[in-house]
Design a protein around this motif. Structure first.
Motif, PDB file in Angstrom:
ATOM      1  N   LEU A  18       0.859  -1.206  -0.174  1.00 15.65           N
ATOM      2  CA  LEU A  18       0.229  -0.103  -0.138  1.00 15.65           C
ATOM      3  C   LEU A  18       0.920   1.265  -0.213  1.00 15.65           C
ATOM      4  O   LEU A  18       0.551   2.247  -0.691  1.00 15.65           O
ATOM      5  CB  LEU A  18      -1.036  -0.009   1.113  1.00 15.65           C
ATOM      6  CG  LEU A  18      -2.118  -0.914   1.167  1.00 15.65           C
ATOM      7  CD1 LEU A  18      -2.855  -1.007   2.517  1.00 15.65           C
ATOM      8  CD2 LEU A  18      -3.078  -0.746  -0.011  1.00 15.65           C
ATOM      9  N   VAL A  19       1.782   1.274   0.789  1.00 16.11           N
ATOM     10  CA  VAL A  19       2.909   2.403   0.597  1.00 16.11           C
ATOM     11  C   VAL A  19       3.434   2.614  -0.441  1.00 16.11           C
ATOM     12  O   VAL A  19       3.499   3.587  -1.058  1.00 16.11           O
ATOM     13  CB  VAL A  19       4.082   2.167   1.932  1.00 16.11           C
ATOM     14  CG1 VAL A  19       5.112   3.124   1.557  1.00 16.11           C
ATOM     15  CG2 VAL A  19       3.575   2.216   3.189  1.00 16.11           C
ATOM     16  N   ILE A  20       4.096   1.499  -1.208  1.00 18.19           N
ATOM     17  CA  ILE A  20       4.411   1.481  -2.548  1.00 18.19           C
ATOM     18  C   ILE A  20       3.372   2.169  -3.747  1.00 18.19           C
ATOM     19  O   ILE A  20       3.736   3.097  -4.404  1.00 18.19           O
ATOM     20  CB  ILE A  20       4.931   0.102  -2.901  1.00 18.19           C
ATOM     21  CG1 ILE A  20       6.184  -0.474  -2.109  1.00 18.19           C
ATOM     22  CG2 ILE A  20       5.524   0.254  -4.742  1.00 18.19           C
ATOM     23  CD1 ILE A  20       6.610  -1.738  -2.487  1.00 18.19           C
ATOM     24  N   ARG A  21       2.350   1.594  -3.444  1.00 13.71           N
ATOM     25  CA  ARG A  21       1.266   2.221  -4.282  1.00 13.71           C
ATOM     26  C   ARG A  21       0.920   3.649  -4.090  1.00 13.71           C
ATOM     27  O   ARG A  21       0.643   4.230  -5.135  1.00 13.71           O
ATOM     28  CB  ARG A  21      -0.037   1.458  -4.207  1.00 13.71           C
ATOM     29  CG  ARG A  21      -0.477   0.819  -5.329  1.00 13.71           C
ATOM     30  CD  ARG A  21      -1.481  -0.438  -4.969  1.00 13.71           C
ATOM     31  NE  ARG A  21      -2.525  -0.338  -5.923  1.00 13.71           N
ATOM     32  CZ  ARG A  21      -2.339  -0.524  -7.311  1.00 13.71           C
ATOM     33  NH1 ARG A  21      -0.906  -0.673  -7.619  1.00 13.71           N
ATOM     34  NH2 ARG A  21      -3.099  -0.501  -8.357  1.00 13.71           N
ATOM     35  N   GLN A  22       1.166   4.077  -3.026  1.00 13.77           N
ATOM     36  CA  GLN A  22       0.931   5.399  -2.818  1.00 13.77           C
ATOM     37  C   GLN A  22       1.996   6.401  -3.212  1.00 13.77           C
ATOM     38  O   GLN A  22       1.797   7.425  -3.922  1.00 13.77           O
ATOM     39  CB  GLN A  22       0.757   5.768  -1.395  1.00 13.77           C
ATOM     40  CG  GLN A  22      -0.468   6.705  -0.939  1.00 13.77           C
ATOM     41  CD  GLN A  22      -0.872   6.568   0.450  1.00 13.77           C
ATOM     42  OE1 GLN A  22      -0.140   6.176   1.357  1.00 13.77           O
ATOM     43  NE2 GLN A  22      -1.913   7.002   0.718  1.00 13.77           N
ATOM     44  N   GLN A  23       3.324   5.919  -3.044  1.00 12.86           N
ATOM     45  CA  GLN A  23       4.470   6.646  -3.160  1.00 12.86           C
ATOM     46  C   GLN A  23       5.020   6.394  -4.692  1.00 12.86           C
ATOM     47  O   GLN A  23       5.659   7.551  -5.064  1.00 12.86           O
ATOM     48  CB  GLN A  23       5.383   6.332  -2.113  1.00 12.86           C
ATOM     49  CG  GLN A  23       5.093   6.893  -0.973  1.00 12.86           C
ATOM     50  CD  GLN A  23       6.353   6.831   0.069  1.00 12.86           C
ATOM     51  OE1 GLN A  23       7.465   6.523   0.022  1.00 12.86           O
ATOM     52  NE2 GLN A  23       6.098   7.138   1.560  1.00 12.86           N
ATOM     53  N   TRP A  24       4.845   5.468  -5.061  1.00 15.04           N
ATOM     54  CA  TRP A  24       5.560   5.295  -6.636  1.00 15.04           C
ATOM     55  C   TRP A  24       4.214   4.312  -7.105  1.00 15.04           C
ATOM     56  O   TRP A  24       4.476   3.299  -7.473  1.00 15.04           O
ATOM     57  CB  TRP A  24       6.695   4.217  -6.297  1.00 15.04           C
ATOM     58  CG  TRP A  24       7.955   5.028  -5.559  1.00 15.04           C
ATOM     59  CD1 TRP A  24       8.586   5.929  -5.869  1.00 15.04           C
ATOM     60  CD2 TRP A  24       8.174   4.414  -4.152  1.00 15.04           C
ATOM     61  NE1 TRP A  24       9.538   5.922  -4.768  1.00 15.04           N
ATOM     62  CE2 TRP A  24       9.280   5.083  -3.844  1.00 15.04           C
ATOM     63  CE3 TRP A  24       7.747   3.459  -3.370  1.00 15.04           C
ATOM     64  CZ2 TRP A  24       9.792   5.047  -2.402  1.00 15.04           C
ATOM     65  CZ3 TRP A  24       8.299   3.291  -1.969  1.00 15.04           C
ATOM     66  CH2 TRP A  24       9.373   3.964  -1.629  1.00 15.04           C
ATOM     67  N   ALA A  25       3.531   5.374  -7.691  1.00 12.17           N
ATOM     68  CA  ALA A  25       2.337   4.774  -8.429  1.00 12.17           C
ATOM     69  C   ALA A  25       2.818   4.088  -9.530  1.00 12.17           C
ATOM     70  O   ALA A  25       1.816   3.553 -10.052  1.00 12.17           O
ATOM     71  CB  ALA A  25       1.461   6.071  -8.841  1.00 12.17           C
ATOM     72  N   ASP A  26       3.798   4.199 -10.131  1.00 12.21           N
ATOM     73  CA  ASP A  26       4.082   3.558 -11.575  1.00 12.21           C
ATOM     74  C   ASP A  26       4.392   2.051 -11.159  1.00 12.21           C
ATOM     75  O   ASP A  26       4.848   1.374 -12.289  1.00 12.21           O
ATOM     76  CB  ASP A  26       4.928   4.257 -12.386  1.00 12.21           C
ATOM     77  CG  ASP A  26       6.325   4.726 -11.741  1.00 12.21           C
ATOM     78  OD1 ASP A  26       6.130   4.717 -10.430  1.00 12.21           O
ATOM     79  OD2 ASP A  26       7.285   5.024 -12.244  1.00 12.21           O
ATOM     80  N   VAL A  27       4.718   1.821 -10.078  1.00 15.51           N
ATOM     81  CA  VAL A  27       5.371   0.413  -9.754  1.00 15.51           C
ATOM     82  C   VAL A  27       4.295  -0.800  -9.606  1.00 15.51           C
ATOM     83  O   VAL A  27       3.357  -0.439  -9.014  1.00 15.51           O
ATOM     84  CB  VAL A  27       6.044   0.152  -8.302  1.00 15.51           C
ATOM     85  CG1 VAL A  27       6.731  -1.059  -8.267  1.00 15.51           C
ATOM     86  CG2 VAL A  27       7.191   1.428  -8.493  1.00 15.51           C
ATOM     87  N   ALA A  28       4.439  -1.552 -10.646  1.00 19.62           N
ATOM     88  CA  ALA A  28       3.473  -2.802 -10.755  1.00 19.62           C
ATOM     89  C   ALA A  28       3.835  -3.687  -9.386  1.00 19.62           C
ATOM     90  O   ALA A  28       4.958  -3.736  -9.088  1.00 19.62           O
ATOM     91  CB  ALA A  28       3.365  -3.436 -11.958  1.00 19.62           C
ATOM     92  N   ILE A  29       2.627  -3.990  -8.801  1.00 16.99           N
ATOM     93  CA  ILE A  29       3.027  -5.017  -7.582  1.00 16.99           C
ATOM     94  C   ILE A  29       2.254  -6.383  -7.675  1.00 16.99           C
ATOM     95  O   ILE A  29       0.954  -6.450  -8.090  1.00 16.99           O
ATOM     96  CB  ILE A  29       2.328  -4.320  -6.209  1.00 16.99           C
ATOM     97  CG1 ILE A  29       3.008  -2.829  -6.276  1.00 16.99           C
ATOM     98  CG2 ILE A  29       2.493  -5.244  -5.191  1.00 16.99           C
ATOM     99  CD1 ILE A  29       2.527  -2.205  -5.130  1.00 16.99           C
ATOM    100  N   MET A  30       2.749  -7.272  -7.524  1.00 19.06           N
ATOM    101  CA  MET A  30       2.383  -8.979  -7.384  1.00 19.06           C
ATOM    102  C   MET A  30       2.500  -9.171  -5.891  1.00 19.06           C
ATOM    103  O   MET A  30       3.655  -9.525  -5.563  1.00 19.06           O
ATOM    104  CB  MET A  30       3.075  -9.607  -8.240  1.00 19.06           C
ATOM    105  CG  MET A  30       2.678 -11.121  -8.258  1.00 19.06           C
ATOM    106  SD  MET A  30       1.040 -11.512  -8.728  1.00 19.06           S
ATOM    107  CE  MET A  30       1.121 -11.664 -10.217  1.00 19.06           C
ATOM    108  N   VAL A  31       1.180  -9.496  -5.392  1.00 19.11           N
ATOM    109  CA  VAL A  31       1.361  -9.835  -3.966  1.00 19.11           C
ATOM    110  C   VAL A  31       1.196 -11.455  -3.992  1.00 19.11           C
ATOM    111  O   VAL A  31       0.484 -11.958  -4.574  1.00 19.11           O
ATOM    112  CB  VAL A  31       0.261  -9.207  -3.117  1.00 19.11           C
ATOM    113  CG1 VAL A  31       0.114  -9.953  -1.708  1.00 19.11           C
ATOM    114  CG2 VAL A  31       0.253  -7.847  -3.200  1.00 19.11           C
TER     115      VAL A  31
END
Lengths: 445, 220
Positions: free
Chosen positions: B68-81
């Motif tokens: 969630l932090v990454i999504r907020q701060q670095w919006a262009d980073v894709a995340i696979m949980v």
């Protein structure tokens, strides 16, 4: 309770004659045996302890002679209060005496529970004590049964002592008269034969009376001073409840440990293995011969299947999601995996104990499995909610019905699971359906 | 593709690194907890992050919070949980901000290398990849919503759309023709009142409808 007074031995190695001889010796030695003296000592000690409450109760009447109605009331109140206050201490003393002298262990009764409206003052404490049947049982022993039985023992002792004294004096006189010929200074008419016989009988009877009195005393004390039957049962139930909860918790902890071990060990290793096989399959496909490629493919598929099976096994043990996120999350997991569509409503605003959670989870899981396997249902409704301190679980399916708790082992298992935490289990399954399972699990607030 | 891996199991971390490196990803960092992950993201600015939900120190939801932090701060980073089990709330939280460039898969899916890599690429390209179990669980709670009017088949199609599959992918999955899939999708659009004027965006809207209640629809 008390060491057996019976003589002789039941052991097989000893012949009848030996047994009889021993019995005779025991009877003859009766009045001079250690047991007789011990019982005598106990009787005298008891006499002291019996005088104590009577003295305490009499004290106010002696110190403040009741001349008016108010004084009578005051004296009555003070003596009753004193007796009630004294009872627990006397009981402790008595228990000590019985154990130290006779070796009779009288179990401690549970402490008197304070009534909810108790203010904690002297009045309410007195009221609680007066209301408790335990106080009355103790008073009954200390004021009535104990003194009465003790009196019997004292009479026995007195008879014994008197008979011994008479016999001894007679013997001395007999020796003085017949052996030393001292007739002129002593006036002794000679012993009457029947009195001598009576005394001889009393010498033997006295100790038995004392012993019987002590025996009766011990029996009465353990009946009246120990926990009553209801209290014993209550204590036993409390103990059993505790040990059962302990066993359940232990089983639960063990399941979680196995789950963790599997997850940290075998599961990770298997994922890694399957991943490596998958990687090999993806990258080496062109370089390998057909059989090798097929072998690799089979190995990969097997590894994936093993992984699925292991995951199911771990879920069956104690799902992590249940421990981490509670019933709601865990139940939506199994509901989503159910082949028959499930409508799930969970209203459990707080976490309940992990044992109850586990039982609830397995009950829903098993009920869904039943609906899938046997009921030929097309829809299942699962309703779980916390109603005060009761977790209510209702599972309804629209299947063919006709399920019976007595026939289906799965249903028996459900009932047992519910019973393991004092829950109730009910099923309604008319032929043609629908089947409704209702389970209530108590959970402490 | 520059990738950061956060996974506390040494075995799996090494395995994932090897897998990604052999298949054309560039693993710039492989770390074992959430703090190290955030540091690594700040330092390397990767395109893709693969993160395990349970990590030290408390082994609960460190991975989700980091995501969630990454999504907020670095919006262009894709995340696979990657998660050991499905928790809808996690999925909902992740999808709440945006429904692009996000994936939520059960850890075991890693074993299905091809499918896993495809999901990674899809997420990195801005798509979504939800585990079928996540989708099934999200669907379970939707009562009295427009999606209730859908037939079982349409629901299946919608789930597969939510998983991030194309029409061809859905057709392959359900063993039907692509035109049949298109017909189902049109019917879904009609039932959800999504007019043709909204064009391709309808697909996203349908999925958002589907995820409605997770908070995704109102915030998009």
């Amino acid at each position: 309770m008390i060491r057996p007074y019976t003589v002789g031995s039941m052991s097989s190695g000893i012949t009848h004659t030996e047994t009889r001889a021993r019995a005779l010796r025991s009877v003859l030695a009766g009045p001079w045996g250690r047991r007789a003296w011990r019982d005598l000592g106990f009787t005298v000690l008891s006499a002291g302890l019996n005088l104590l409450p009577l003295l305490v109760m009499a004290l106010p009447w002696i110190l403040f002679p009741p001349i008016s109605f108010l004084a009578v009331l005051t004296c009555a109140f003070v003596s009753v209060a004193a007796a009630v206050a004294l009872c627990p201490w006397l009981t402790v003393l008595r228990r000590g005496c019985f154990y130290e002298v006779l070796g009779v262990r009288i179990p401690k009764p549970p402490t008197i529970e304070r009534s909810p409206e108790s203010s904690g003052g002297v009045w309410s404490a007195l009221r609680d004590h007066l209301r408790s049947p335990r106080t009355w049982r103790q008073a009954c022993y200390h004021l009535v049964v104990g003194p009465a039985v003790n009196l019997l023992g004292l009479l026995g002792a007195l008879a014994w002592g008197a008979a011994l004294t008479y016999l001894a004096t007679s013997a001395v006189f007999w020796v003085l008269v017949h052996v030393f010929g001292m007739t002129e200074r002593l006036v002794w008419a000679g012993a009457e034969l029947w009195i001598v016989l009576l005394c001889a009988i009393l010498v033997y009877l006295g100790p038995w009376i004392v012993s019987v009195a002590v025996r009766v005393d011990a029996r009465a004390a353990s009946e009246l001073l120990g926990p009553s039957r209801a209290e014993q049962l209550a204590q036993r139930v409390a103990k059993l409840t505790e040990s059962r909860a302990g066993a359940l918790d232990a089983a639960d902890v063990e399941r979680r440990r196995i789950e963790r071990d599997l997850h940290d060990g075998a599961q990770q290793r298997l994922v890694s293995l399957a991943m490596n096989l998958g990687l090999a399959r993806a990258t080496l496909a062109d370089e390998l011969s057909e059989p090798a490629r097929r072998a690799l493919q089979e190995a990969h598929e097997e590894a994936k299947e093993a992984l699925t099976e292991l995951r199911e096994l771990v879920r069956g043990l104690h799902p992590v999601v249940l421990e981490d996120r509670g019933l709601d999350a865990a139940l939506s997991g199994i509901a989503a995996r159910s082949p028959v569509p499930v409508r799930l409503t969970v209203d459990v605003p707080r976490r309940v104990s992990s044992t109850v959670e586990a039982v609830g989870y397995f009950i829903v899981s098993e009920a869904l499995a039943n609906a899938n396997k046997h009921a030929r249902a097309t829809a299942v409704q699962v309703d779980v909610r916390l109603d005060g301190t009761v977790l209510r679980i209702t599972v309804t399916d629209d299947g063919i019905g006709g399920a019976q708790a007595s026939r289906g082992t799965g249903l028996t298992g459900l009932a047992q699971r519910a019973a393991s935490v004092d829950g109730s289990f009910g099923i309604s399954s008319p032929l043609g359906g629908p089947t409704t399972i209702k389970v209530d699990l108590p959970c402490e607030p | 593709m520059r990738t950061v891996i956060a996974e506390d199991s040494v075995l799996l971390r090494a395995g994932l690194t090897k897998l990604l490196e052999t298949t054309g990803f560039e693993v710039v960092a492989a770390v074992h907890d959430a703090d190290a992950l955030l540091t690594a993201v700040e330092q390397h600015r990767p395109e893709l992050v693969i993160v395990d939900v349970r990590m030290p120190p408390s082994f609960t939801d460190e991975g989700i919070r980091a995501a969630l932090v990454i999504r907020q701060q670095w919006a262009d980073v894709a995340i696979m949980v990657l998660s050991q089990y499905v928790e809808e709330r996690y999925a909902a939280e992740l999808l709440a901000t945006r429904t692009t460039g996000i994936g939520y898969l059960l850890k075991d899916r890693v074993a299905d290398v091809e499918v896993f890599l495809e999901a990674l690429r899809r997420v990195a390209a801005g798509g979504t990849a939800l585990d079928p179990e996540v989708v099934a669980q999200l669907l379970l709670r939707r009562h009295g919503r427009p999606t209730d009017r859908l037939t079982a088949r349409e629901r299946e199609v919608l789930s597969l759309m939510a998983e991030g599959r194309s029409n061809a992918g859905i057709a392959e999955c359900l063993v039907v023709s692509e035109s049949a899939v298109a017909k189902h999708i049109n019917s879904i659009f009609t039932k959800l009142n999504l007019s043709a004027a909204e064009g391709d965006h309808r697909r996203v809207l349908a999925v958002l409808h589907f995820l409605d209640g997770t908070g995704a629809a109102d915030r998009s």
